[in-house]
Design an enzyme around this catalytic site. Structure first.
Site, PDB file in Angstrom:
ATOM      1  N   CYS A  41       0.893  -1.162   0.000  1.00 15.53           N
ATOM      2  CA  CYS A  41       0.000   0.000   0.000  1.00 15.53           C
ATOM      3  C   CYS A  41       0.922   1.200   0.000  1.00 15.53           C
ATOM      4  CB  CYS A  41      -0.920   0.040   1.221  1.00 15.53           C
ATOM      5  SG  CYS A  41      -1.884   1.564   1.243  1.00 15.53           S
ATOM      6  N   CYS A  43      -0.383   4.059   2.656  1.00 10.09           N
ATOM      7  CA  CYS A  43      -0.314   3.825   4.108  1.00 10.09           C
ATOM      8  C   CYS A  43      -0.089   2.351   4.392  1.00 10.09           C
ATOM      9  CB  CYS A  43      -1.534   4.379   4.811  1.00 10.09           C
ATOM     10  SG  CYS A  43      -3.091   3.930   4.057  1.00 10.09           S
ATOM     11  N   SER A  44      -1.115   1.627   4.799  1.00  3.62           N
ATOM     12  CA  SER A  44      -0.873   0.239   5.213  1.00  3.62           C
ATOM     13  C   SER A  44      -2.073  -0.653   4.948  1.00  3.62           C
ATOM     14  CB  SER A  44      -0.521   0.209   6.696  1.00  3.62           C
ATOM     15  OG  SER A  44      -1.569   0.815   7.437  1.00  3.62           O
ATOM     16  N   CYS A  45      -2.858  -0.357   3.911  1.00  6.24           N
ATOM     17  CA  CYS A  45      -4.004  -1.203   3.592  1.00  6.24           C
ATOM     18  C   CYS A  45      -3.507  -2.622   3.335  1.00  6.24           C
ATOM     19  CB  CYS A  45      -4.737  -0.664   2.368  1.00  6.24           C
ATOM     20  SG  CYS A  45      -5.447   0.951   2.688  1.00  6.24           S
TER      21      CYS A  45
HETATM   22 FE    FE Z   1      -3.467   2.144   2.879  1.00 10.80          FE
END
Ligand code: FE
Length: 220
Positions: free
Chosen positions: A127, A130-132
């Site tokens: 991602c 961010c951190s999906c």
């Molecule tokens: Fe994300």
């Protein structure tokens, strides 16, 4: 080398837009983490006191993260796909539905997509914003997945980043990088390793590694 950077979807990060830009977040010190935890506790207490949040629902959520989520779910999906060609076909056509067949999913409305590794194509997920991450099948993301260097570099130099994970991808193999978002999350279906023909679905599931389902290592 070609990099497939799928950006057709809207990279809408509505759950994150209220916070600071994730690209500028530095690692929290222990003190900051404690302060954050206290703040969360106070907010939680306030929401419960005002009757806005049901404490049982909160407990259920925490319980889910602790016991029901994790890469073992994804490993079961992979093992089923390796042993049941009809399931694999359904998985690649509509991963959300096929994963739900095994009882996983339903955390959010996110759409899951499974991308298949073949002798010609190696897939890796990221991602960039961010951190999906595909929670229902892989649980919570590892720290390095959320780190700025991984997020930015795997897109620019996937071969180099994979090398740092000890993964050498032949120059003839195409590497595709899939950028997850809040609505669309990817999981890699690794290639079934040679010499595993005698293993049962359950034995295969025990063998599948989280990092192989992210695509930074090859399944062995
Ligand atoms: Fe994300």
């Amino acid at each position: 080398m070609s990099t497939k950077h799928d950006h057709d979807h809207d990279h809408d990060h509505s759950p994150h837009t209220a916070g600071p830009d994730p690209r500028t977040i530095k690692h929290h010190t222990q003190e900051q983490t404690q302060a954050l935890e206290e703040r969360v506790k106070k907010i939680e207490a306030l929401l419960v006191a005002k009757g806005l949040v049901n404490p049982a629902a909160l407990d259920k959520m925490v319980d889910t993260y602790e016991h029901d989520l994790g890469p073992m779910n994804g490993a079961k999906v992979v093992a089923r796909a390796w042993t049941d060609p009809a399931y694999k076909k359904r998985l690649l056509a509509d991963a959300t539905a096929a994963i739900a067949e095994l009882g996983f999913g339903g955390l959010q409305d996110e759409h899951l997509v499974v991308v298949e590794n073949t002798p010609k194509v190696h897939n890796v997920i990221v991602c960039t914003l961010c951190s999906c991450y595909p929670w229902p099948v892989l649980g919570l993301p590892p720290t390095w997945f959320k780190s700025a260097p991984y997020r930015s570099r795997v897109v620019i130099d996937p071969r180099g980043v994979l090398k740092e994970f000890g993964t050498e991808i032949d120059a003839k193999v195409e590497i595709r990088v899939w950028d997850s978002s809040a609505e669309l999350r990817y999981m890699v279906l690794p290639e079934r390793p040679a010499g595993t023909e005698h293993l049962s679905e359950e034995e295969l599931a025990q063998r599948v590694s989280r990092d192989a389902m992210i695509g930074v290592v090859r399944q062995t």
